[in-house]
Design a protein around this motif. Structure first.
Motif, short mmCIF file in Angstrom:
data_model
loop_
_atom_site.label_atom_id
_atom_site.label_comp_id
_atom_site.label_asym_id
_atom_site.label_seq_id
_atom_site.Cartn_x
_atom_site.Cartn_y
_atom_site.Cartn_z
N LYS A 41 0.82 -1.21 0.00
CA LYS A 41 0.00 0.00 0.00
C LYS A 41 0.85 1.26 0.00
O LYS A 41 0.43 2.30 -0.50
N LEU A 42 2.06 1.17 0.55
CA LEU A 42 2.96 2.33 0.57
C LEU A 42 3.84 2.37 -0.67
O LEU A 42 4.67 3.27 -0.82
N GLY A 43 3.68 1.39 -1.57
CA GLY A 43 4.46 1.36 -2.80
C GLY A 43 5.93 1.05 -2.57
O GLY A 43 6.79 1.49 -3.34
N LEU A 44 6.22 0.28 -1.53
CA LEU A 44 7.61 -0.06 -1.20
C LEU A 44 7.95 -1.43 -1.77
O LEU A 44 7.72 -2.46 -1.15
N GLU A 45 8.49 -1.43 -2.96
CA GLU A 45 8.85 -2.69 -3.61
C GLU A 45 10.18 -3.21 -3.06
O GLU A 45 11.02 -2.46 -2.59
N ASP A 46 10.34 -4.53 -3.14
CA ASP A 46 11.56 -5.16 -2.64
C ASP A 46 12.66 -4.99 -3.67
O ASP A 46 12.78 -5.75 -4.63
N SER A 47 13.48 -3.95 -3.48
CA SER A 47 14.55 -3.65 -4.44
C SER A 47 15.83 -4.42 -4.15
O SER A 47 16.76 -4.41 -4.96
N GLY A 48 15.89 -5.06 -3.01
CA GLY A 48 17.10 -5.80 -2.65
C GLY A 48 18.12 -4.96 -1.93
O GLY A 48 19.10 -5.48 -1.40
N SER A 49 17.89 -3.63 -1.87
CA SER A 49 18.86 -2.78 -1.19
C SER A 49 18.21 -1.92 -0.11
O SER A 49 18.75 -1.79 0.99
N ASP A 50 17.07 -1.32 -0.41
CA ASP A 50 16.42 -0.47 0.57
C ASP A 50 15.76 -1.30 1.66
O ASP A 50 15.22 -2.37 1.40
#
Length: 218
Positions: free
Chosen positions: A196-205
């Motif tokens: 819902k917060l648009g926080l995709e799993d980028s592998g770093s953040d």
């Protein structure tokens, strides 16, 4: 346009007085009330038998008085697409309205009990949702507009509780103990928060940190 005299309606509300009052109103409107229940589970258990055109539900019902009505409404729309749903509530529950309307295919309504001014208004709302329309109280509309600009406002009450405990630095296990739920349930809520917060799993953040920062910066 549906013929009101042919509409089959079921109602679920834990208040006996309100439930019986709605039955009388439906009778005056010409609807056929084929089921009346004090909780959402009872409505769902008999919906295959009653085959209503419209299900009218309160949002908060036993056993937890949180979101039983809207969960049942969503299930009705998913499993019985020919049945419309109309939520009646004392409160503006923007999150629940958003969940119910997310499919975007009509046959839904959300009205505030205290703002229904007449039998004709209720009759019109039920007829409109039965015809595939969407009926929303203006206060509900305003709440939905606010939520479009604030992603955190889209969190469910349980997700908000999890978010608050995340902000306190608790682990998933710690949150589970505090809320007396399983760790798996916490993980599902956390995943939903990220989405819902648009926080995709980028592998770093670190999404957990970013979510907490977004929460604290409200």
């Amino acid at each position: 346009m549906s013929d009101p005299s042919s509409l089959r309606v079921v109602v679920a509300d834990d208040s006996v007085l309100l439930r019986e009052g709605l039955i009388r109103l439906f009778d005056e409107a010409g609807f056929d009330t084929v089921g009346a229940y004090g909780d959402a589970d009872s409505l769902l258990a008999e919906i295959d038998e009653t085959r209503p055109d419209v299900a009218v539900l309160d949002v908060r019902m036993p056993p937890t008085f949180r979101d039983e009505g809207v969960r049942a409404a969503i299930k009705v729309r998913q499993e019985h697409p020919s049945t419309a749903v109309l939520l009646l509530s004392q409160y503006v529950e923007g999150t629940y309205a958003q969940e119910l309307l997310s499919a975007g295919n009509g046959y839904t309504g959300y009205l505030l009990k205290d703002r229904i001014a007449s039998l004709d208004e209720l009759k019109d709302a039920i007829t409109r949702v039965a015809d595939g329309g969407t009926v929303l109280d203006p206060q509900v509309v305003r709440e939905l507009l606010v939520r479009r600009t604030d992603p955190l406002a889209a969190l469910t009450p349980r997700e908000t509780e999890v978010m608050q405990l995340m902000a306190e630095g608790r682990t998933n296990a710690g949150i589970a103990r505090r809320l007396v739920i399983g760790v798996g349930a916490v993980e599902k809520n956390v995943t939903s928060i990220f989405q819902k917060l648009g926080l995709e799993d980028s592998g770093s953040d670190h999404r957990r940190v970013l979510a907490v920062l977004a929460y604290l910066q409200r």
